[in-house]
Design a protein around this motif. Structure first.
Motif, PDB file in Angstrom:
ATOM      1  N   GLY A  92       0.772  -1.231   0.000  1.00  0.00           N
ATOM      2  CA  GLY A  92       0.000   0.000   0.000  1.00  0.00           C
ATOM      3  C   GLY A  92       0.804   1.282   0.000  1.00  0.00           C
ATOM      4  O   GLY A  92       0.253   2.346   0.257  1.00  0.00           O
ATOM      5  N   LEU A  93       2.107   1.203  -0.302  1.00  0.00           N
ATOM      6  CA  LEU A  93       2.901   2.430  -0.382  1.00  0.00           C
ATOM      7  C   LEU A  93       2.925   2.934  -1.816  1.00  0.00           C
ATOM      8  O   LEU A  93       2.940   2.156  -2.766  1.00  0.00           O
ATOM      9  CB  LEU A  93       4.336   2.180   0.088  1.00  0.00           C
ATOM     10  N   GLU A  94       2.935   4.238  -1.958  1.00  0.00           N
ATOM     11  CA  GLU A  94       3.009   4.871  -3.267  1.00  0.00           C
ATOM     12  C   GLU A  94       4.421   5.420  -3.457  1.00  0.00           C
ATOM     13  O   GLU A  94       4.683   6.582  -3.198  1.00  0.00           O
ATOM     14  CB  GLU A  94       1.989   6.001  -3.364  1.00  0.00           C
ATOM     15  N   VAL A  95       5.332   4.553  -3.886  1.00  0.00           N
ATOM     16  CA  VAL A  95       6.729   4.939  -4.040  1.00  0.00           C
ATOM     17  C   VAL A  95       6.918   5.500  -5.446  1.00  0.00           C
ATOM     18  O   VAL A  95       6.476   4.884  -6.412  1.00  0.00           O
ATOM     19  CB  VAL A  95       7.645   3.721  -3.812  1.00  0.00           C
ATOM     20  N   PRO A  96       7.550   6.643  -5.625  1.00  0.00           N
ATOM     21  CA  PRO A  96       8.175   7.509  -4.626  1.00  0.00           C
ATOM     22  C   PRO A  96       7.331   8.726  -4.267  1.00  0.00           C
ATOM     23  O   PRO A  96       7.798   9.595  -3.542  1.00  0.00           O
ATOM     24  CB  PRO A  96       9.456   7.950  -5.334  1.00  0.00           C
ATOM     25  N   THR A  97       6.086   8.806  -4.748  1.00  0.00           N
ATOM     26  CA  THR A  97       5.327  10.054  -4.597  1.00  0.00           C
ATOM     27  C   THR A  97       4.377  10.092  -3.403  1.00  0.00           C
ATOM     28  O   THR A  97       3.807  11.134  -3.122  1.00  0.00           O
ATOM     29  CB  THR A  97       4.509  10.329  -5.872  1.00  0.00           C
ATOM     30  N   GLY A  98       4.198   8.988  -2.700  1.00  0.00           N
ATOM     31  CA  GLY A  98       3.274   8.955  -1.569  1.00  0.00           C
ATOM     32  C   GLY A  98       3.773   9.779  -0.396  1.00  0.00           C
ATOM     33  O   GLY A  98       4.947  10.151  -0.328  1.00  0.00           O
ATOM     34  N   PRO A  99       2.907  10.044   0.560  1.00  0.00           N
ATOM     35  CA  PRO A  99       3.283  10.888   1.695  1.00  0.00           C
ATOM     36  C   PRO A  99       4.213  10.196   2.697  1.00  0.00           C
ATOM     37  O   PRO A  99       4.855  10.862   3.497  1.00  0.00           O
ATOM     38  CB  PRO A  99       1.936  11.224   2.349  1.00  0.00           C
ATOM     39  N   ILE A 100       4.266   8.856   2.650  1.00  0.00           N
ATOM     40  CA  ILE A 100       5.097   8.105   3.598  1.00  0.00           C
ATOM     41  C   ILE A 100       6.019   7.168   2.833  1.00  0.00           C
ATOM     42  O   ILE A 100       5.614   6.532   1.857  1.00  0.00           O
ATOM     43  CB  ILE A 100       4.213   7.300   4.576  1.00  0.00           C
ATOM     44  N   ASP A 122       8.366  14.255   2.762  1.00  0.00           N
ATOM     45  CA  ASP A 122       8.892  15.606   2.599  1.00  0.00           C
ATOM     46  C   ASP A 122       9.959  15.998   3.615  1.00  0.00           C
ATOM     47  O   ASP A 122      10.956  16.622   3.258  1.00  0.00           O
ATOM     48  CB  ASP A 122       7.750  16.628   2.640  1.00  0.00           C
ATOM     49  N   ASP A 123       9.773  15.639   4.884  1.00  0.00           N
ATOM     50  CA  ASP A 123      10.739  16.093   5.888  1.00  0.00           C
ATOM     51  C   ASP A 123      11.430  14.957   6.652  1.00  0.00           C
ATOM     52  O   ASP A 123      12.199  15.204   7.565  1.00  0.00           O
ATOM     53  CB  ASP A 123      10.088  17.068   6.869  1.00  0.00           C
ATOM     54  N   HIS A 124      11.137  13.714   6.276  1.00  0.00           N
ATOM     55  CA  HIS A 124      11.758  12.513   6.871  1.00  0.00           C
ATOM     56  C   HIS A 124      11.579  12.439   8.388  1.00  0.00           C
ATOM     57  O   HIS A 124      12.430  11.933   9.102  1.00  0.00           O
ATOM     58  CB  HIS A 124      13.233  12.413   6.500  1.00  0.00           C
ATOM     59  N   ARG A 125      10.435  12.879   8.863  1.00  0.00           N
ATOM     60  CA  ARG A 125      10.099  12.733  10.282  1.00  0.00           C
ATOM     61  C   ARG A 125       9.461  11.364  10.494  1.00  0.00           C
ATOM     62  O   ARG A 125       8.639  10.928   9.705  1.00  0.00           O
ATOM     63  CB  ARG A 125       9.147  13.830  10.738  1.00  0.00           C
TER      64      ARG A 125
END
Length: 152
Positions: A59-67, A130-133
């Protein structure tokens, strides 16, 4: 002076230790001057297997997903050599599904071999793109990954 304890080599994992398999073709360039697969290439196969699974089932949207999932730790125990032209079966298992991370176990097998040539682990940490938090494992990924959980 006491004698050193003999080294006990851990046994290689077996196919039954893994929940999902993908067959990967080896490449001519994988072999080094010693005629077997270079150790760094083992990680490429592990990364390909896990990320292929993440794209297909996680369920990940690599590389454009939010996580995204970033590797925070890796390790490999070698049991036998691999190399071109033999295919590699990569077995996947999840040994820990944390709040913000996943700990993978990957077995690399020479074709249909019963025991793994390599036993690899790595830890994925979920972060915002975006910020790798650090962030929680997304629900869709958590649900899909639960099917790969093993005792270790």
């Amino acid at each position: 002076m006491t004698a050193a304890a003999p080294l006990v080599r851990p046994t290689a994992p077996m196919r039954a230790d893994f929940r999902h398999f993908v067959r990967l073709p080896t490449r001519w360039r994988d072999n080094d001057v010693y005629g077997h697969m270079n150790n760094a290439v083992f990680y490429e196969y592990a990364d390909t297997a896990v990320n292929g699974w993440l794209l297909a089932a996680g369920g990940l949207e690599v590389p454009t997903g939010p996580i995204v999932c970033l590797v925070a730790e890796t390790g490999c125990r070698f049991h036998a050599s691999l190399g071109f032209p033999d295919p590699v079966d990569a077995g996947l298992a999840l040994v820990r599904l944390g709040a913000r991370s996943l700990t993978w176990r990957i077995g690399l097998f020479r074709g249909d071999a019963a025991s793994a040539a390599a036993d690899i682990h790595f830890v994925h940490v979920c972060v915002t793109r975006d910020d790798h938090r650090s962030c929680p494992v997304p629900d869709a990924l958590r649900h899909a990954a639960a099917s790969l959980l093993t005792a270790g």
